[in-house]
Design a protein around this motif. Structure first.
Motif, PDB file in Angstrom:
ATOM      1  N   ALA A 196      70.598  62.411  22.860  1.00  0.00           N
ATOM      2  CA  ALA A 196      70.200  63.283  21.749  1.00  0.00           C
ATOM      3  C   ALA A 196      68.668  63.342  21.720  1.00  0.00           C
ATOM      4  CB  ALA A 196      70.717  62.716  20.443  1.00  0.00           C
ATOM      5  N   ILE A 197      68.141  64.536  21.459  1.00  0.00           N
ATOM      6  CA  ILE A 197      66.687  64.704  21.467  1.00  0.00           C
ATOM      7  C   ILE A 197      66.069  64.082  20.209  1.00  0.00           C
ATOM      8  CG2 ILE A 197      64.830  66.420  21.453  1.00  0.00           C
ATOM      9  CD1 ILE A 197      66.814  68.243  23.038  1.00  0.00           C
ATOM     10  N   SER A 198      65.071  63.240  20.424  1.00  0.00           N
ATOM     11  CA  SER A 198      64.381  62.613  19.289  1.00  0.00           C
ATOM     12  C   SER A 198      62.919  62.389  19.692  1.00  0.00           C
ATOM     13  CB  SER A 198      65.037  61.270  18.961  1.00  0.00           C
ATOM     14  OG  SER A 198      64.720  60.343  19.976  1.00  0.00           O
ATOM     15  N   CYS A 203      66.877  64.929  26.820  1.00  0.00           N
ATOM     16  CA  CYS A 203      67.897  65.005  27.877  1.00  0.00           C
ATOM     17  C   CYS A 203      67.278  65.368  29.240  1.00  0.00           C
ATOM     18  CB  CYS A 203      68.994  65.975  27.490  1.00  0.00           C
ATOM     19  SG  CYS A 203      68.393  67.599  27.083  1.00  0.00           S
ATOM     20  N   ILE A 204      66.048  65.866  29.230  1.00  0.00           N
ATOM     21  CA  ILE A 204      65.330  66.091  30.491  1.00  0.00           C
ATOM     22  C   ILE A 204      64.018  65.335  30.396  1.00  0.00           C
ATOM     23  CG2 ILE A 204      64.229  67.783  32.010  1.00  0.00           C
ATOM     24  CD1 ILE A 204      65.918  69.927  30.792  1.00  0.00           C
ATOM     25  N   MET A 314      52.441  59.201  27.167  1.00  0.00           N
ATOM     26  CA  MET A 314      52.431  58.858  25.738  1.00  0.00           C
ATOM     27  C   MET A 314      51.545  57.638  25.479  1.00  0.00           C
ATOM     28  SD  MET A 314      56.375  59.555  24.733  1.00  0.00           S
ATOM     29  CE  MET A 314      56.376  59.579  22.945  1.00  0.00           C
ATOM     30  N   LEU A 315      51.630  56.677  26.399  1.00  0.00           N
ATOM     31  CA  LEU A 315      50.802  55.482  26.245  1.00  0.00           C
ATOM     32  C   LEU A 315      49.336  55.831  26.435  1.00  0.00           C
ATOM     33  CD1 LEU A 315      52.821  52.801  28.243  1.00  0.00           C
ATOM     34  CD2 LEU A 315      52.341  52.794  25.792  1.00  0.00           C
ATOM     35  N   LEU A 322      57.844  62.622  21.701  1.00  0.00           N
ATOM     36  CA  LEU A 322      58.192  63.194  23.005  1.00  0.00           C
ATOM     37  C   LEU A 322      58.425  64.709  22.944  1.00  0.00           C
ATOM     38  CD1 LEU A 322      59.006  61.908  25.777  1.00  0.00           C
ATOM     39  CD2 LEU A 322      61.332  61.845  24.944  1.00  0.00           C
ATOM     40  N   ARG A 323      58.842  65.174  21.777  1.00  0.00           N
ATOM     41  CA  ARG A 323      59.173  66.604  21.661  1.00  0.00           C
ATOM     42  C   ARG A 323      57.955  67.496  21.833  1.00  0.00           C
ATOM     43  NH1 ARG A 323      62.787  65.221  16.481  1.00  0.00           N
ATOM     44  NH2 ARG A 323      60.986  63.865  16.254  1.00  0.00           N
TER      45      ARG A 323
END
Ligand code: PHE
Length: 340
Positions: A196-198, A203-204, A314-315, A322-323
């Motif tokens: 699930a996208i969070s 998912c990719i 991200m780091l 992430l979105r």
């Protein structure tokens, strides 16, 4: 006299100058030595002393108003002059900058490639639509092994043998199948998992796989290589540590952590107050994997590692969600304009 000032103020505010002549008239009328304002300043001497201050202030204000209005009229006229006859294009507007920016994932991937290239790694590629054998079986995942569950997979309904690769480790297999050691490659690419996208999952996403197979490759080489990478990517003072872990295709296996480059190890919310952040999975290539790829495990050894590009980005840039990578919000993307 106050009334005169008021009237003059209105006149100045509503003045226009469409031509050079009108502009000159404005100048003569309001701000030249012989203009209205000079007249009013001269009248100041007739004002009773106790009122002088008030009038003086009002006059100074209006003088400033007249001058700034003049500057506006000059620049308006300049702008109008630059508009080609018969169009309403305004050539003085700031130019729209059509140069795009490199996506942060691309920039991070390029940086990772560049670092590994320097120490002799080639770039290799493999398919995103893969068969079970290359994604799982050849990598020593037994058919019903729970390790498969860790990578929730998109299967193709019509042919469950075909799937979207869950990691870039399939390229290890493809490479070893077609090339004899020494092999030293990094393999960036897209991978797919049914998540699930969070803020922390999608998912990719993207991974970079690394593989080094030759005679006498040891865990020491793995450590030195990843240590070099960590220092180049996150700064010279970065430390690394290896935590024992499990992957079916490596033995022994380890998760690689780097010392938190935000707090230097003393604890912050990026490293969840542990002083360390995880950047990759790794290990020595399992002999079964070498044999599955017709590579003599008595003669050759190797190490492999895999890391998430989003995670590294991200780091490095302290991106919390992430979105943001897929929303294509130009305000986010433009911040990476100076990167290559
Ligand atoms: N393929 C593993 C994953 O996606 C990462 C990995 C690659 C671990 C190579 C060890 C060696 O989680």
């Amino acid at each position: 006299m106050l009334n005169k000032i008021k009237a003059l103020k209105q006149e100045i505010e509503s003045a226009t100058a469409v031509t050079q002549d009108e502009l000159e008239q404005y100048r003569l009328h309001f701000i030249s030595k012989k203009g209205e304002l000079t007249n009013l300043f001269q009248e100041l001497k007739n004002i009773p002393t106790d009122k002088k201050r008030e009038f003086g202030q009002a006059l100074n204000e209006i003088k400033q108003l007249a001058q700034s209005k003049f500057r506006d009229l000059v620049s308006d006229l300049e702008r109008k002059k630059s508009i080609p006859a018969g169009t309403d294009a305004d050539l003085t507007l700031p130019a729209y900058d059509p140069v795009g920016s490199v996506h942060p994932i691309t920039a991070t991937r390029n940086r990772i490639i560049e670092i590994f290239k320097r120490i002799g790694f080639n770039v290799a590629d493999g398919p995103e639509i893969e068969d079970d054998w290359h994604n799982f079986t050849a990598l020593n995942f037994p058919p019903d092994h729970p390790a498969r569950e860790m990578q929730d997979t998109f299967f193709i309904e019509k042919n469950p043998d075909i799937l979207l690769r869950t990691h870039t480790s399939n390229v290890q297999i493809r490479l070893m199948k077609k090339q004899k050691p020494p092999i030293r490659a990094i393999m960036p690419g897209r991978v797919f998992r049914n998540e699930a996208i969070s803020a922390r999952a999608h998912c990719i996403f993207h991974q970079v796989e690394g593989l080094y197979v030759d005679e006498n490759v040891s865990f020491k080489d793995l450590k030195a290589t990843l240590f070099y990478f960590a220092k180049e990517m996150f700064g010279k003072s970065t430390k690394i540590r290896f935590r024992p872990s499990y992957f079916p295709f490596t033995e022994p296996s380890a998760e690689i952590d780097i010392s938190c480059f935000i707090c230097g190890g003393s604890g912050c919310n990026i490293c969840k107050y542990t002083g360390w952040v995880e950047i990759a999975g790794s290990g020595m290539v399992h002999p079964n994997v070498l044999e599955n790829c017709d590579t003599d495990s008595g003669k050759f050894t190797g190490f492999a590692f895999g890391m998430g590009i989003e995670r590294i980005a991200m780091l490095k840039y302290q991106i919390k969600d992430l979105r943001l990578f897929t929303e294509n919000d130009i305000r986010f993307l433009q911040q990476f304009k100076t990167m290559i």
